[in-house]
Design a protein around this motif. Sequence first.
Motif, PDB file in Angstrom:
ATOM      1  N   LYS A 266      32.546  43.695  71.401  1.00  0.00           N
ATOM      2  CA  LYS A 266      31.485  44.535  70.873  1.00  0.00           C
ATOM      3  C   LYS A 266      30.810  45.378  71.954  1.00  0.00           C
ATOM      4  CE  LYS A 266      27.482  44.471  67.947  1.00  0.00           C
ATOM      5  NZ  LYS A 266      26.544  43.737  67.162  1.00  0.00           N
ATOM      6  N   LYS A 267      30.695  44.835  73.182  1.00  0.00           N
ATOM      7  CA  LYS A 267      29.976  45.575  74.214  1.00  0.00           C
ATOM      8  C   LYS A 267      30.641  46.886  74.595  1.00  0.00           C
ATOM      9  CE  LYS A 267      31.674  42.526  77.792  1.00  0.00           C
ATOM     10  NZ  LYS A 267      31.373  41.487  78.726  1.00  0.00           N
ATOM     11  N   PRO A 268      31.975  46.946  74.797  1.00  0.00           N
ATOM     12  CA  PRO A 268      32.560  48.261  75.101  1.00  0.00           C
ATOM     13  C   PRO A 268      32.392  49.234  73.937  1.00  0.00           C
ATOM     14  CG  PRO A 268      34.107  46.525  75.675  1.00  0.00           C
ATOM     15  CD  PRO A 268      32.975  45.895  74.911  1.00  0.00           C
ATOM     16  N   ALA A 269      32.429  48.728  72.712  1.00  0.00           N
ATOM     17  CA  ALA A 269      32.272  49.604  71.550  1.00  0.00           C
ATOM     18  C   ALA A 269      30.883  50.225  71.529  1.00  0.00           C
ATOM     19  CB  ALA A 269      32.536  48.819  70.265  1.00  0.00           C
ATOM     20  N   CYS A 270      29.856  49.442  71.813  1.00  0.00           N
ATOM     21  CA  CYS A 270      28.477  49.970  71.841  1.00  0.00           C
ATOM     22  C   CYS A 270      28.330  51.026  72.929  1.00  0.00           C
ATOM     23  CB  CYS A 270      27.474  48.848  72.081  1.00  0.00           C
ATOM     24  SG  CYS A 270      27.285  47.697  70.723  1.00  0.00           S
ATOM     25  N   PHE A 271      28.888  50.745  74.111  1.00  0.00           N
ATOM     26  CA  PHE A 271      28.762  51.702  75.210  1.00  0.00           C
ATOM     27  C   PHE A 271      29.564  52.966  74.913  1.00  0.00           C
ATOM     28  CE2 PHE A 271      29.551  53.495  79.418  1.00  0.00           C
ATOM     29  CZ  PHE A 271      28.253  53.535  79.900  1.00  0.00           C
ATOM     30  N   ASN A 272      30.746  52.819  74.343  1.00  0.00           N
ATOM     31  CA  ASN A 272      31.553  53.992  73.996  1.00  0.00           C
ATOM     32  C   ASN A 272      30.865  54.831  72.927  1.00  0.00           C
ATOM     33  OD1 ASN A 272      33.536  53.339  75.841  1.00  0.00           O
ATOM     34  ND2 ASN A 272      34.810  52.279  74.350  1.00  0.00           N
ATOM     35  N   LEU A 273      30.238  54.186  71.966  1.00  0.00           N
ATOM     36  CA  LEU A 273      29.499  54.914  70.938  1.00  0.00           C
ATOM     37  C   LEU A 273      28.311  55.651  71.563  1.00  0.00           C
ATOM     38  CD1 LEU A 273      29.448  55.597  67.976  1.00  0.00           C
ATOM     39  CD2 LEU A 273      28.187  53.487  67.557  1.00  0.00           C
ATOM     40  N   PHE A 274      27.662  55.037  72.526  1.00  0.00           N
ATOM     41  CA  PHE A 274      26.593  55.691  73.286  1.00  0.00           C
ATOM     42  C   PHE A 274      27.116  56.984  73.916  1.00  0.00           C
ATOM     43  CE2 PHE A 274      25.322  55.939  77.870  1.00  0.00           C
ATOM     44  CZ  PHE A 274      24.100  56.560  77.705  1.00  0.00           C
ATOM     45  N   LEU A 275      28.273  56.928  74.547  1.00  0.00           N
ATOM     46  CA  LEU A 275      28.840  58.113  75.195  1.00  0.00           C
ATOM     47  C   LEU A 275      29.170  59.214  74.186  1.00  0.00           C
ATOM     48  CD1 LEU A 275      31.184  56.393  77.814  1.00  0.00           C
ATOM     49  CD2 LEU A 275      28.942  57.448  78.209  1.00  0.00           C
ATOM     50  N   VAL A 276      29.707  58.826  73.039  1.00  0.00           N
ATOM     51  CA  VAL A 276      30.047  59.807  71.997  1.00  0.00           C
ATOM     52  C   VAL A 276      28.767  60.476  71.482  1.00  0.00           C
ATOM     53  CG1 VAL A 276      30.915  60.059  69.632  1.00  0.00           C
ATOM     54  CG2 VAL A 276      32.206  58.713  71.307  1.00  0.00           C
TER      55      VAL A 276
ATOM     56  N   ASP B 221      22.964  63.471  70.104  1.00  0.00           N
ATOM     57  CA  ASP B 221      22.229  62.602  69.182  1.00  0.00           C
ATOM     58  C   ASP B 221      21.539  61.526  70.022  1.00  0.00           C
ATOM     59  OD1 ASP B 221      21.237  61.045  67.154  1.00  0.00           O
ATOM     60  OD2 ASP B 221      23.184  60.627  66.225  1.00  0.00           O
ATOM     61  N   TYR B 222      20.469  61.925  70.711  1.00  0.00           N
ATOM     62  CA  TYR B 222      19.854  61.073  71.716  1.00  0.00           C
ATOM     63  C   TYR B 222      19.150  59.845  71.151  1.00  0.00           C
ATOM     64  CZ  TYR B 222      20.823  64.975  74.855  1.00  0.00           C
ATOM     65  OH  TYR B 222      21.437  65.959  75.579  1.00  0.00           O
ATOM     66  N   VAL B 223      18.614  59.935  69.962  1.00  0.00           N
ATOM     67  CA  VAL B 223      17.924  58.781  69.371  1.00  0.00           C
ATOM     68  C   VAL B 223      18.932  57.662  69.107  1.00  0.00           C
ATOM     69  CG1 VAL B 223      16.626  57.950  67.370  1.00  0.00           C
ATOM     70  CG2 VAL B 223      16.074  60.170  68.388  1.00  0.00           C
ATOM     71  N   GLN B 224      20.039  57.993  68.472  1.00  0.00           N
ATOM     72  CA  GLN B 224      21.062  56.982  68.194  1.00  0.00           C
ATOM     73  C   GLN B 224      21.777  56.547  69.471  1.00  0.00           C
ATOM     74  OE1 GLN B 224      21.742  55.254  65.400  1.00  0.00           O
ATOM     75  NE2 GLN B 224      19.900  56.231  64.642  1.00  0.00           N
ATOM     76  N   ALA B 225      21.944  57.470  70.412  1.00  0.00           N
ATOM     77  CA  ALA B 225      22.585  57.129  71.688  1.00  0.00           C
ATOM     78  C   ALA B 225      21.772  56.058  72.404  1.00  0.00           C
ATOM     79  CB  ALA B 225      22.727  58.368  72.565  1.00  0.00           C
ATOM     80  N   LEU B 226      20.454  56.216  72.413  1.00  0.00           N
ATOM     81  CA  LEU B 226      19.609  55.228  73.074  1.00  0.00           C
ATOM     82  C   LEU B 226      19.699  53.870  72.380  1.00  0.00           C
ATOM     83  CD1 LEU B 226      17.584  54.653  75.336  1.00  0.00           C
ATOM     84  CD2 LEU B 226      15.773  55.348  73.761  1.00  0.00           C
TER      85      LEU B 226
ATOM     86  N   LEU C 156      16.161  62.252  77.627  1.00  0.00           N
ATOM     87  CA  LEU C 156      15.686  63.630  77.666  1.00  0.00           C
ATOM     88  C   LEU C 156      16.837  64.629  77.647  1.00  0.00           C
ATOM     89  CD1 LEU C 156      12.854  63.275  80.326  1.00  0.00           C
ATOM     90  CD2 LEU C 156      12.652  63.288  77.839  1.00  0.00           C
ATOM     91  N   GLY C 157      17.997  64.221  78.152  1.00  0.00           N
ATOM     92  CA  GLY C 157      19.132  65.126  78.173  1.00  0.00           C
ATOM     93  C   GLY C 157      20.327  64.493  78.844  1.00  0.00           C
ATOM     94  N   SER C 158      21.452  65.169  78.729  1.00  0.00           N
ATOM     95  CA  SER C 158      22.674  64.704  79.379  1.00  0.00           C
ATOM     96  C   SER C 158      23.588  65.896  79.610  1.00  0.00           C
ATOM     97  CB  SER C 158      23.387  63.655  78.520  1.00  0.00           C
ATOM     98  OG  SER C 158      23.874  64.243  77.335  1.00  0.00           O
ATOM     99  N   GLY C 159      24.498  65.711  80.535  1.00  0.00           N
ATOM    100  CA  GLY C 159      25.439  66.778  80.843  1.00  0.00           C
ATOM    101  C   GLY C 159      26.493  66.285  81.809  1.00  0.00           C
ATOM    102  N   GLY C 160      27.144  67.210  82.459  1.00  0.00           N
ATOM    103  CA  GLY C 160      28.229  66.874  83.360  1.00  0.00           C
ATOM    104  C   GLY C 160      27.809  66.064  84.570  1.00  0.00           C
ATOM    105  N   MET C 161      26.528  66.134  84.917  1.00  0.00           N
ATOM    106  CA  MET C 161      26.045  65.426  86.109  1.00  0.00           C
ATOM    107  C   MET C 161      25.430  64.059  85.786  1.00  0.00           C
ATOM    108  SD  MET C 161      26.889  67.357  88.560  1.00  0.00           S
ATOM    109  CE  MET C 161      25.956  66.761  89.944  1.00  0.00           C
TER     110      MET C 161
END
Length: 77
Positions: free
Chosen positions: A2-12, A18-23, A50-55
């Motif tokens: 389950k843990k890799p799935a949660c983290f992968n979903l965070f990345l997607v 979709d920052y609220v669901q990502a958090l 607050l945001g995300s990107g390539g860095m």
Amino acid sequence: MKKPACFNLFLVRLRNKDYVQALADFNSAIKIDKHYALHDIEKYPMISILGSGGMGCVFLCHDQWDEKQVVVKSRRC
């Protein structure tokens, strides 16, 4: 598994801005395994993304020691 799935979903969700669901997914992954934390979450618990990107990702956090809000940038996402 389950843990890799949660983290992968965070990345997607980050890529989709979709920052609220990502958090929520990120917190789920960290709750299962603190290895997924991108910064010191004990001192700087996350309030929002607050945001995300390539860095990396930028989080609004609460500084537990100084009792104020701070911005934390993580280079890994």
